[in-house]
Design an enzyme around this catalytic site. Structure first.
Site, PDB file in Angstrom:
ATOM      1  N   ASP A  11       0.832  -1.268   0.206  1.00 45.26           N
ATOM      2  CA  ASP A  11       0.053  -0.205  -0.096  1.00 45.26           C
ATOM      3  C   ASP A  11       1.000   1.198  -0.078  1.00 45.26           C
ATOM      4  OD1 ASP A  11      -2.911   0.856   1.300  1.00 45.26           O
ATOM      5  OD2 ASP A  11      -1.424   2.259   1.061  1.00 45.26           O
ATOM      6  N   ASP A 111      -3.361   2.538  -5.105  1.00 51.65           N
ATOM      7  CA  ASP A 111      -2.256   2.478  -4.297  1.00 51.65           C
ATOM      8  C   ASP A 111      -2.329   1.186  -3.680  1.00 51.65           C
ATOM      9  OD1 ASP A 111      -4.115   2.848  -2.294  1.00 51.65           O
ATOM     10  OD2 ASP A 111      -2.744   4.005  -1.222  1.00 51.65           O
ATOM     11  N   GLU A 112      -2.743   0.117  -4.034  1.00 47.65           N
ATOM     12  CA  GLU A 112      -2.667  -1.283  -3.385  1.00 47.65           C
ATOM     13  C   GLU A 112      -2.583  -2.066  -4.346  1.00 47.65           C
ATOM     14  OE1 GLU A 112      -5.827  -2.056  -0.318  1.00 47.65           O
ATOM     15  OE2 GLU A 112      -5.619   0.095   0.307  1.00 47.65           O
TER      16      GLU A 112
HETATM   17  P1  DGT Z   1      -1.975   5.958   3.969  1.00 49.54           P
HETATM   18  O1  DGT Z   1      -2.073   4.825   3.335  1.00 49.54           O
HETATM   19  O2  DGT Z   1      -2.692   5.977   5.295  1.00 49.54           O
HETATM   20  O3  DGT Z   1      -0.725   6.349   4.060  1.00 49.54           O
HETATM   21  O4  DGT Z   1      -2.689   7.156   3.126  1.00 49.54           O
HETATM   22  P2  DGT Z   1      -3.445   7.041   1.912  1.00 49.54           P
HETATM   23  O5  DGT Z   1      -3.537   8.733   1.500  1.00 49.54           O
HETATM   24  O6  DGT Z   1      -2.559   6.515   0.826  1.00 49.54           O
HETATM   25  O7  DGT Z   1      -4.887   6.577   2.005  1.00 49.54           O
HETATM   26  P3  DGT Z   1      -5.430   5.122   1.335  1.00 49.54           P
HETATM   27  O8  DGT Z   1      -4.421   4.262   1.230  1.00 49.54           O
HETATM   28  O9  DGT Z   1      -6.698   4.882   2.274  1.00 49.54           O
HETATM   29  O10 DGT Z   1      -6.013   5.784   0.017  1.00 49.54           O
HETATM   30  C1  DGT Z   1      -5.074   6.013  -1.260  1.00 49.54           C
HETATM   31  C2  DGT Z   1      -5.683   7.343  -2.024  1.00 49.54           C
HETATM   32  O11 DGT Z   1      -6.973   7.285  -2.280  1.00 49.54           O
HETATM   33  C3  DGT Z   1      -5.298   8.476  -1.247  1.00 49.54           C
HETATM   34  O12 DGT Z   1      -4.034   8.943  -1.282  1.00 49.54           O
HETATM   35  C4  DGT Z   1      -6.465   9.561  -1.840  1.00 49.54           C
HETATM   36  C5  DGT Z   1      -7.645   8.601  -2.179  1.00 49.54           C
HETATM   37  N1  DGT Z   1      -8.417   8.723  -1.113  1.00 49.54           N
HETATM   38  C6  DGT Z   1      -8.408   8.008   0.100  1.00 49.54           C
HETATM   39  N2  DGT Z   1      -9.654   8.300   0.919  1.00 49.54           N
HETATM   40  C7  DGT Z   1     -10.179   9.164   0.154  1.00 49.54           C
HETATM   41  C8  DGT Z   1     -11.352  10.054   0.602  1.00 49.54           C
HETATM   42  O13 DGT Z   1     -12.076  10.080   1.631  1.00 49.54           O
HETATM   43  N3  DGT Z   1     -12.075  10.771  -0.510  1.00 49.54           N
HETATM   44  C9  DGT Z   1     -11.182  10.969  -1.718  1.00 49.54           C
HETATM   45  N4  DGT Z   1     -11.653  11.709  -2.400  1.00 49.54           N
HETATM   46  N5  DGT Z   1      -9.963  10.278  -2.065  1.00 49.54           N
HETATM   47  C10 DGT Z   1      -9.668   9.342  -1.019  1.00 49.54           C
HETATM   48 CA    CA Z   2      -1.860   4.392   1.017  1.00 50.67          CA
HETATM   49 CA    CA Z   3      -4.853   2.157   0.363  1.00 53.85          CA
END
Ligand code: DGT
Ligand code: CA
Ligand code: CA
Length: 366
Positions: A11, A111-112
């Site tokens: 991820d 991203d996964e």
């Molecule tokens: P992490 O994995 O906790 O370091 O952080 P992220 O940002 O990679 O989180 P993740 O893996 O849940 O989500 C991957 C991408 O999907 C993130 O960079 C942006 C998008 N994303 C996640 N949650 C939301 C949301 O609630 N709304 C929108 N528009 N996009 C989202």
């Molecule tokens: Ca992520």
């Molecule tokens: Ca993810």
């Protein structure tokens, strides 16, 4: 052949925000927020994601942008609108590298991805740990992005292992540790246990995964139905036989060419892209792929590379679809740029292999 499977979940860390840091390293030590702007007023919309510095101020996915701005007042925070094309390109690049490491590869989101590395590691978890370190290092060097890997005997454990330590994490859960690893966690960490289900479970006295594991399975079936009841029972006992299923090639096929002269004449550009489409199409056909996304690249006289993409609702395999979309994307691009183009490229991605899709339990949860 081997006593157990070795499954990884990779991820990418704070993905959209990390992509912004990648193209603008100067912002790395500031709070970085990526948001979807609804366009009604300047600050209406929601946070898509943020880097870990911004998260210290309570700024995370889903909160309103005005709230994020308020929390970050007085800091040197930077805000970006979502640039899906750019994140998609970086994702494709990482996925392509990841897929070279495994025999079975399943991309689950931008991203996964799950990796079945049983063969590569001969079912050995110590080898898997070193293998994961190598993968992380390789992506860091080749792409510049950090990611987190969870390793377990199945997808369920790999996923929860991955979530347990971020960012830049690497968590290993051996088969004999799996039940104990899950036991103390709240039951809603399991895929499929949403808010409503969790409330229902709490009413039944189930808080942790251990509570769920020890709960009478017949009773679970009565309350949640046969499929879900059995699934909850097995999941809580770290049992998950879902295979890592290739969803088609995660990569892309692209060709880029230099124009005879710098130009922004649509017909001249199309002459070149038509040649490129032929080569790309031939490769796509040979591999038996259908595809969902068509992109164009333009490298301008200032040597800056720009791209435009279009993703179809359904996978298709017609050359005409590539051509038609390339034309529309070029028209769109030319309308938005005033520079002459030096090199132009065509890319097709979002592949599916031509084979009936196996129905998986995960599809059950939508
Ligand atoms: P992490 O994995 O906790 O370091 O952080 P992220 O940002 O990679 O989180 P993740 O893996 O849940 O989500 C991957 C991408 O999907 C993130 O960079 C942006 C998008 N994303 C996640 N949650 C939301 C949301 O609630 N709304 C929108 N528009 N996009 C989202
Ligand atoms: Ca992520
Ligand atoms: Ca993810």
């Amino acid at each position: 052949m081997f006593q157990n499977r070795v499954i990884m979940l990779a991820d990418f860390d704070y993905f959209f925000a990390q992509c912004e840091e990648l193209r603008n390293p100067a912002i790395r030590d500031k709070p970085v927020v990526v948001g979807v702007y609804s366009g009604r007023t300047e600050d209406s919309g929601a946070v898509s994601t943020s880097n870990y510095i911004a998260r210290r101020y309570g700024v995370k996915s889903g909160i309103p942008i005005f709230l994020a701005k308020r929390n970050l007042e007085g800091t040197d925070a930077v805000f970006f609108p979502v640039d899906h094309d750019y994140y998609g390109q970086i994702s494709d690049h990482i996925m392509q590298i990841l897929s070279t490491y495994v025999s079975s590869f399943e991309q689950v989101s931008i991203d996964e991805a799950y990796l079945d590395v049983t063969l590569q590691t001969e079912g050995n978890f110590e080898k898997a740990y070193l293998y994961a370190q190598r993968i992380k290092q390789d992506i860091k060097v080749q792409v510049g992005i950090s990611l987190t890997i969870g390793i377990g005997p199945n997808k369920l454990v790999a996923k929860i292992a991955c979530d347990s330590q971020k960012p830049d994490g690497l968590t290993l859960v051996r088969p004999k540790e799996a039940v104990g690893f899950l036991a103390p966690l709240p039951a809603d960490r399991l895929l499929g246990v949403g808010k409503k289900t969790f409330v229902r479970m709490e009413q039944m006295g189930i808080k942790t995964i251990e509570d769920l594991a020890k709960f009478d399975v017949q009773r679970l079936i009565e309350v949640f139905g046969k499929t879900l009841g059995l699934y909850f029972h097995n999941a809580a006992n770290a049992i998950d036989n879902e295979p890592v299923v290739e969803q088609g090639d995660a990569g892309s096929i692209s060709k880029i060419g230099t124009l005879k002269q710098d130009t922004r004449d649509l017909e001249l550009l199309l002459q070149k892209t038509d040649e490129l489409v032929e080569t790309v199409y031939q490769e796509v056909t040979e591999k038996g792929y259908s595809f969902k996304t068509v992109s164009i690249y333009a490298v301008n006289v200032d040597l800056v590379s720009k791209s435009r993409s279009f993703t179809l609702e359904q996978p298709v395999k017609e050359k005409e679809v590539i051509k038609r979309n390339v034309r529309v994307l070029l028209e769109k691009y030319l309308a938005e740029s005033s520079l002459d183009v030096r090199r132009v490229g065509v890319r097709v991605s979002g592949f599916r292999k031509e084979q009936p899709q196996q129905k998986q339990l995960s599809s059950f949860f939508g």
